[in-house]
Design a protein around this motif. Structure first.
Motif, PDB file in Angstrom:
ATOM      1  N   ASN A  29       0.825  -1.219   0.000  1.00  0.00           N
ATOM      2  CA  ASN A  29       0.000   0.000   0.000  1.00  0.00           C
ATOM      3  C   ASN A  29       0.857   1.266   0.000  1.00  0.00           C
ATOM      4  OD1 ASN A  29       0.727  -0.692   2.671  1.00  0.00           O
ATOM      5  ND2 ASN A  29      -0.879   0.590   3.520  1.00  0.00           N
ATOM      6  N   ILE A  30       2.008   1.182   0.649  1.00  0.00           N
ATOM      7  CA  ILE A  30       2.904   2.334   0.635  1.00  0.00           C
ATOM      8  C   ILE A  30       3.520   2.490  -0.755  1.00  0.00           C
ATOM      9  CG2 ILE A  30       5.064   3.234   1.609  1.00  0.00           C
ATOM     10  CD1 ILE A  30       4.159   1.994   4.269  1.00  0.00           C
ATOM     11  N   ALA A  31       3.859   1.365  -1.356  1.00  0.00           N
ATOM     12  CA  ALA A  31       4.427   1.415  -2.712  1.00  0.00           C
ATOM     13  C   ALA A  31       3.433   2.032  -3.694  1.00  0.00           C
ATOM     14  CB  ALA A  31       4.819   0.013  -3.171  1.00  0.00           C
ATOM     15  N   VAL A  32       2.154   1.702  -3.513  1.00  0.00           N
ATOM     16  CA  VAL A  32       1.124   2.262  -4.394  1.00  0.00           C
ATOM     17  C   VAL A  32       1.044   3.781  -4.197  1.00  0.00           C
ATOM     18  CG1 VAL A  32      -1.364   2.368  -4.802  1.00  0.00           C
ATOM     19  CG2 VAL A  32      -0.244   0.159  -4.623  1.00  0.00           C
ATOM     20  N   ASP A  33       1.008   4.211  -2.939  1.00  0.00           N
ATOM     21  CA  ASP A  33       0.974   5.648  -2.642  1.00  0.00           C
ATOM     22  C   ASP A  33       2.221   6.336  -3.191  1.00  0.00           C
ATOM     23  OD1 ASP A  33      -1.363   5.235  -1.363  1.00  0.00           O
ATOM     24  OD2 ASP A  33      -0.648   5.653   0.667  1.00  0.00           O
ATOM     25  N   HIS A  34       3.365   5.725  -2.936  1.00  0.00           N
ATOM     26  CA  HIS A  34       4.615   6.333  -3.377  1.00  0.00           C
ATOM     27  C   HIS A  34       4.687   6.424  -4.902  1.00  0.00           C
ATOM     28  CE1 HIS A  34       7.182   5.844   0.531  1.00  0.00           C
ATOM     29  NE2 HIS A  34       6.142   6.653   0.661  1.00  0.00           N
ATOM     30  N   ASN A  35       4.152   5.410  -5.571  1.00  0.00           N
ATOM     31  CA  ASN A  35       4.186   5.489  -7.026  1.00  0.00           C
ATOM     32  C   ASN A  35       3.337   6.657  -7.535  1.00  0.00           C
ATOM     33  OD1 ASN A  35       2.856   4.131  -9.883  1.00  0.00           O
ATOM     34  ND2 ASN A  35       5.050   4.328  -9.680  1.00  0.00           N
ATOM     35  N   GLN A  36       2.233   6.928  -6.842  1.00  0.00           N
ATOM     36  CA  GLN A  36       1.432   8.103  -7.218  1.00  0.00           C
ATOM     37  C   GLN A  36       2.243   9.372  -7.008  1.00  0.00           C
ATOM     38  OE1 GLN A  36      -1.507   8.142  -8.671  1.00  0.00           O
ATOM     39  NE2 GLN A  36      -1.978   5.994  -8.521  1.00  0.00           N
ATOM     40  N   LEU A  37       2.982   9.414  -5.882  1.00  0.00           N
ATOM     41  CA  LEU A  37       3.815  10.587  -5.609  1.00  0.00           C
ATOM     42  C   LEU A  37       4.936  10.725  -6.636  1.00  0.00           C
ATOM     43  CD1 LEU A  37       4.164  10.517  -1.706  1.00  0.00           C
ATOM     44  CD2 LEU A  37       2.875  12.137  -3.100  1.00  0.00           C
ATOM     45  N   VAL A  38       5.477   9.582  -7.045  1.00  0.00           N
ATOM     46  CA  VAL A  38       6.535   9.607  -8.065  1.00  0.00           C
ATOM     47  C   VAL A  38       5.985  10.221  -9.347  1.00  0.00           C
ATOM     48  CG1 VAL A  38       7.898   8.135  -9.630  1.00  0.00           C
ATOM     49  CG2 VAL A  38       7.942   7.710  -7.161  1.00  0.00           C
ATOM     50  N   MET A  39       4.802   9.759  -9.763  1.00  0.00           N
ATOM     51  CA  MET A  39       4.227  10.276 -11.014  1.00  0.00           C
ATOM     52  C   MET A  39       3.936  11.772 -10.899  1.00  0.00           C
ATOM     53  SD  MET A  39       1.894   7.221 -12.594  1.00  0.00           S
ATOM     54  CE  MET A  39       0.803   6.869 -11.240  1.00  0.00           C
ATOM     55  N   GLU A  40       3.356  12.150  -9.767  1.00  0.00           N
ATOM     56  CA  GLU A  40       3.055  13.566  -9.525  1.00  0.00           C
ATOM     57  C   GLU A  40       4.328  14.417  -9.575  1.00  0.00           C
ATOM     58  OE1 GLU A  40      -0.109  13.316  -6.155  1.00  0.00           O
ATOM     59  OE2 GLU A  40       1.157  15.029  -5.704  1.00  0.00           O
ATOM     60  N   THR A  41       5.365  13.928  -8.887  1.00  0.00           N
ATOM     61  CA  THR A  41       6.608  14.680  -8.783  1.00  0.00           C
ATOM     62  C   THR A  41       7.314  14.774 -10.132  1.00  0.00           C
ATOM     63  OG1 THR A  41       6.774  13.893  -6.513  1.00  0.00           O
ATOM     64  CG2 THR A  41       8.766  14.831  -7.463  1.00  0.00           C
ATOM     65  N   LEU A  42       7.317  13.668 -10.871  1.00  0.00           N
ATOM     66  CA  LEU A  42       7.953  13.690 -12.196  1.00  0.00           C
ATOM     67  C   LEU A  42       7.341  14.792 -13.048  1.00  0.00           C
ATOM     68  CD1 LEU A  42       8.216   9.869 -13.077  1.00  0.00           C
ATOM     69  CD2 LEU A  42      10.126  11.423 -12.681  1.00  0.00           C
ATOM     70  N   LYS A  43       6.012  14.917 -12.965  1.00  0.00           N
ATOM     71  CA  LYS A  43       5.328  15.919 -13.785  1.00  0.00           C
ATOM     72  C   LYS A  43       5.608  17.329 -13.271  1.00  0.00           C
ATOM     73  CE  LYS A  43       1.345  13.155 -15.066  1.00  0.00           C
ATOM     74  NZ  LYS A  43      -0.062  13.018 -14.751  1.00  0.00           N
ATOM     75  N   LYS A  44       5.489  17.479 -11.960  1.00  0.00           N
ATOM     76  CA  LYS A  44       5.631  18.810 -11.372  1.00  0.00           C
ATOM     77  C   LYS A  44       7.028  19.381 -11.603  1.00  0.00           C
ATOM     78  CE  LYS A  44       5.403  19.338  -6.830  1.00  0.00           C
ATOM     79  NZ  LYS A  44       4.759  19.131  -5.514  1.00  0.00           N
ATOM     80  N   VAL A  45       8.028  18.578 -11.333  1.00  0.00           N
ATOM     81  CA  VAL A  45       9.400  19.079 -11.440  1.00  0.00           C
ATOM     82  C   VAL A  45       9.772  19.363 -12.904  1.00  0.00           C
ATOM     83  CG1 VAL A  45      11.823  18.515 -10.979  1.00  0.00           C
ATOM     84  CG2 VAL A  45      10.071  17.970  -9.280  1.00  0.00           C
ATOM     85  N   ALA A  46       9.186  18.595 -13.823  1.00  0.00           N
ATOM     86  CA  ALA A  46       9.483  18.828 -15.248  1.00  0.00           C
ATOM     87  C   ALA A  46       9.164  20.269 -15.619  1.00  0.00           C
ATOM     88  CB  ALA A  46       8.711  17.851 -16.115  1.00  0.00           C
ATOM     89  N   GLY A  47       8.032  20.772 -15.127  1.00  0.00           N
ATOM     90  CA  GLY A  47       7.625  22.135 -15.427  1.00  0.00           C
ATOM     91  C   GLY A  47       8.691  23.138 -15.015  1.00  0.00           C
ATOM     92  N   ARG A  48       9.288  22.912 -13.851  1.00  0.00           N
ATOM     93  CA  ARG A  48      10.323  23.826 -13.361  1.00  0.00           C
ATOM     94  C   ARG A  48      11.557  23.835 -14.243  1.00  0.00           C
ATOM     95  NH1 ARG A  48      10.934  21.515  -7.545  1.00  0.00           N
ATOM     96  NH2 ARG A  48       8.744  21.529  -6.969  1.00  0.00           N
TER      97      ARG A  48
END
Ligand code: ADP
Ligand code: MG
Length: 704
Positions: A288-307
């Motif tokens: 369950n943590i891996a699932v949550d973390h993978n969502q955070l990974v996807m979110e972060t990959l997108k967010k940081v790309a913009g910067r």
């Protein structure tokens, strides 16, 4: 400018983790919360109040002004509704910052627009979110401010799951119970809890943001709907594991830092096969943590790309003709005292247990191949599975030479007496050679490969939550364990019974094992002879959810009710239809407003040039006229195809939601989309690049 920091110091600094709780919570409260977490019980309000208060104080120190219940509805992305901590103003005009236990453990988002597949209509209109206290809360800091995020499950008022998390937690319970039963049979009395461990490897593309903004298809659908192959593709394989360029390296550095602060153990990063494609893998964690973390990974990959002036594409197939992106879901089962049930082990005792576990997994995957396939199905992944890159759409298991040899011996004689590595096996199945990771992990074409001490499910789409595949894996393996325990618990001679069961399962389910080339056409035929399902697209995958077999499985382990399964299949059809509808509309828009006008401009320029040259001298105009004829013919073909696509999309849109509509999108709309793309891609190759209205594949993937 480079910024240096100490990773150990920043790791988890924005997570309300065990260390923070131990430091901040009164001893008694801390202990109660830990018990609740380890025993999977519900948190009482009194404890929740104290935890909430401390969590709020901690979050405010991190700059948080709001909190949110962070949940994963069936839209594929995470959802949140932000509330600030402030109370109503007091008589003196000031406000307090407050956060109660009730607010921590239960929320009521106005979430009526999330997909429920008819569930909420049947049961109860509102949904609520409940804290999954086994996954720690965290503070997310970005340009929009800082927010305390509380990982939650999202259910209807009558308890039906409306999200990815609820069934995942239920499936973890199932595999825990059945694994403990199995371990006890082998004399293990010390392990208290068994959890699936998951490590997802995430693939993604990076493109320049300015170029991205010039492509409506990327903006609206995440993939290119038109686009001719560049002169150089991925055939040179020079990108794979190549040196990471500075712009990308700076991006990855930023991504890592963000993730580390959130307690995500980002570990590996490298270039992938396709140009502009990369991968990030964390160290594995509880499912369950891996699932949550993978969502955070996807979110972060997108967010940081913009910067960094880039856009991260998580779509499974952003570019036709170029490798797509997936996720490798590495899965194993581990006890609280560190035993991995998928580790072959060194002692005879471990080996028998391992062989039983292994043959149970063969059985589970053989019996429920359709469900596993379904768990990786989404509209984007249809472009990938079965194409010549990712695993084929047929589910099979890769064991590797060594393990296969042991299995073959077991099947023919009931005993494995020798090992391919030349070591002598003692007696029966009692001793296995050490399975070297390198010896087993050679086949990249298999969808489900044994890699030393875990299975790697390689079918999952890059954009999809990894919850569904893990729900299926946990539940089908729990079933096989349960069946095995039913037999073994009744036997008088345990050794004999295990021995027989291993042989029986290995024999009965050997057809799911395939160690050859999964891309070859012969495998498709062979798999058909073996009766293995070859489900080539999402629409055909969905029915697996509601077969009698699936309903019996999921109800037996309290993972899904029949109603929940039916609602999920409705949602899948809806999601599919919506995805294709958006793609069709984006294509219609681009073809009608950008491509056809650009080509007309080009033909006009050509015609003008022909006339000017003709007026000036008596030159040979065959090249210009030939080009003009060719372009005009393709233009006419484009316009006709555009009309047909518009009609097909309108027709499909009018079909009532459900399977019939999804079929219509798949068979009629997608075909019409392909027919429109073909002449446009040909045009792109011949029309003056200056006049083409959007960046080409070459611009997008070779110049990041
Ligand atoms: P690769 O597949 O590229 O060779 P690894 O096998 O080392 O790389 O790891 C890939 C992913 O598998 C990582 O996220 C890693 O943490 C995870 N992993 C390693 N061991 C296990 C395990 N026992 N259970 C689940 N995941 C694991
Ligand atoms: Mg791997």
């Amino acid at each position: 400018m480079s910024e240096y920091y100490n990773v150990a110091e920043i790791f988890g600094e924005n997570v309300f983790n065990d260390a923070v709780m131990q430091e901040r919570l009164p001893k008694k409260v801390y202990k109660r919360l830990k018990d609740v977490i380890s025993e999977g019980r519900e948190l009482d309000l009194e404890t929740a109040d104290v935890v909430a208060h401390e969590m709020k104080e901690w979050a405010i120190e991190k700059g948080a002004t709001h909190y949110t219940h962070w949940f994963q509805p069936l839209t594929g992305v995470t959802a949140e509704k932000h509330d600030s901590f402030i109370t109503a103003p007091m008589p003196n005009g000031k406000v307090l910052m407050s956060f109660s236990g009730k607010e921590l453990i239960k929320g009521e988002p106005d979430a009526s627009s999330f997909p429920s597949g008819g569930l909420r209509a049947t049961f109860e209109a509102r949904g609520y979110t409940a804290w999954d206290c086994t996954s720690p809360a965290f503070v997310r800091q970005d340009a929009a401010g800082a927010t305390l995020c509380i990982p939650t499950a999202f259910c209807s008022y009558t308890g039906e799951a409306l999200d990815q998390k609820t069934p995942l937690l239920r499936s973890m319970e199932a595999i825990n119970t059945q694994s403990i039963r199995l371990l006890r049979l082998f004399g293990n009395t010390t392990s208290k809890k068994v959890t699936p461990s998951v490590g997802p490897e995430q693939e993604y593309f990076l493109v320049d943001r300015q170029k991205y903004l010039k492509r409506k298809d990327l903006i609206f659908t995440g993939r290119t709907l038109f686009g001719a192959m560049p002169p150089k593709g991925q055939e040179m394989d020079d990108h794979y594991f190549g040196a990471i360029r500075e712009r990308i390296a700076a991006y990855m550095k930023d991504v890592n830092k963000e993730l580390w602060k959130l307690g995500v153990s980002a570990k590996t990063q490298h270039n992938e096969v396709a140009p502009a494609q990369h991968e990030l893998a964390p160290i594995y964690a509880e499912a369950n943590i891996a699932v949550d973390h993978n969502q955070l990974v996807m979110e972060t990959l997108k967010k940081v790309a913009g910067r960094h002036g880039m856009t991260c594409l998580l779509h499974e197939k952003p570019f036709a003709g170029v490798n797509g992106s997936g996720k490798h879901n590495n899965w194993s089962i581990t006890t609280d005292d560190g035993i991995n049930l998928l580790d072959p082990g060194k002692t005879p005792h471990d080996n028998i247990q391992f062989l039983l576990v292994l043959t149970c997994i063969l059985k589970a995957v053989h019996k429920h191949a359709d469900l596993l396939r379904e768990s990786a199905a989404d509209a984007g992944n249809d472009h990938r599975l079965g194409a010549n890159e990712a695993p084929p759409a047929i589910i099979s298991i890769f064991l590797g030479e060594q393990l296969q040899d042991v299995l073959t011996q077991l099947i023919s004689t009931g005993e494995a007496t020798r090992s391919l590595k030349g070591e002598v096996l003692q007696t029966g199945v009692k001793t296995l050679p050490d399975f070297m990771k390198d010896a087993t992990d050679r086949n990249r074409t298999s969808p489900f490969a044994f890699t030393g001490n875990k299975f790697e499910f390689r079918m999952v789409g890059s954009n999809d939550s990894i919850a569904a595949p893990n729900v299926v894996l946990n539940t089908i393996v729990a079933e096989a364990f349960s069946d095995a325990c039913d037999v073994l618990e009744k036997s008088n001679d345990f050794e004999m019974a295990v021995h027989n069961l291993i042989k029986e399962q290995a024999t009965e389910h050997q057809d799911i094992v395939f160690n050859g080339n999964g891309y070859s056409p012969e495998w498709v035929e062979e798999a058909e002879r073996r009766g293995l399902p070859n489900i080539t697209n999402m629409v055909d995958a969905v029915p697996a959810l509601t077969t009698e077999k699936a309903i019996a499985l999921f109800e037996r382990f309290n993972v899904f009710t029949k109603a929940e399964l039916e609602s999920r299949s409705e949602i899948h059809y809806e999601n599919y239809a919506k995805a294709i509808n958006i793609e069709a509309r984006a294509m219609i828009d681009m073809a009608g407003k950008q491509i056809i006008p650009a080509v007309i401009k080009y033909t006009t320029a050509l015609a003008n040039s022909i006339n000017s040259v003709k007026a000036a001298c008596d030159a040979d105009l065959s090249v210009q006229t030939g080009l003009l004829t060719e372009v005009s013919a393709l233009l006419a073909e484009t316009k006709a195809a555009l009309i047909r696509l518009t009609e097909a999309a309108e027709k499909a849109y009018a079909v009532p939601e459900g399977r019939e509509q999804a079929v219509c999108y798949r068979d009629d709309v997608k075909t019409a989309m392909d027919a429109l793309r073909a002449p446009v891609d040909k045009l792109e190759m011949i029309v003056d690049k200056e006049m083409w209205p959007m960046p080409s594949y070459g611009d997008l993937i070779f110049e990041v």
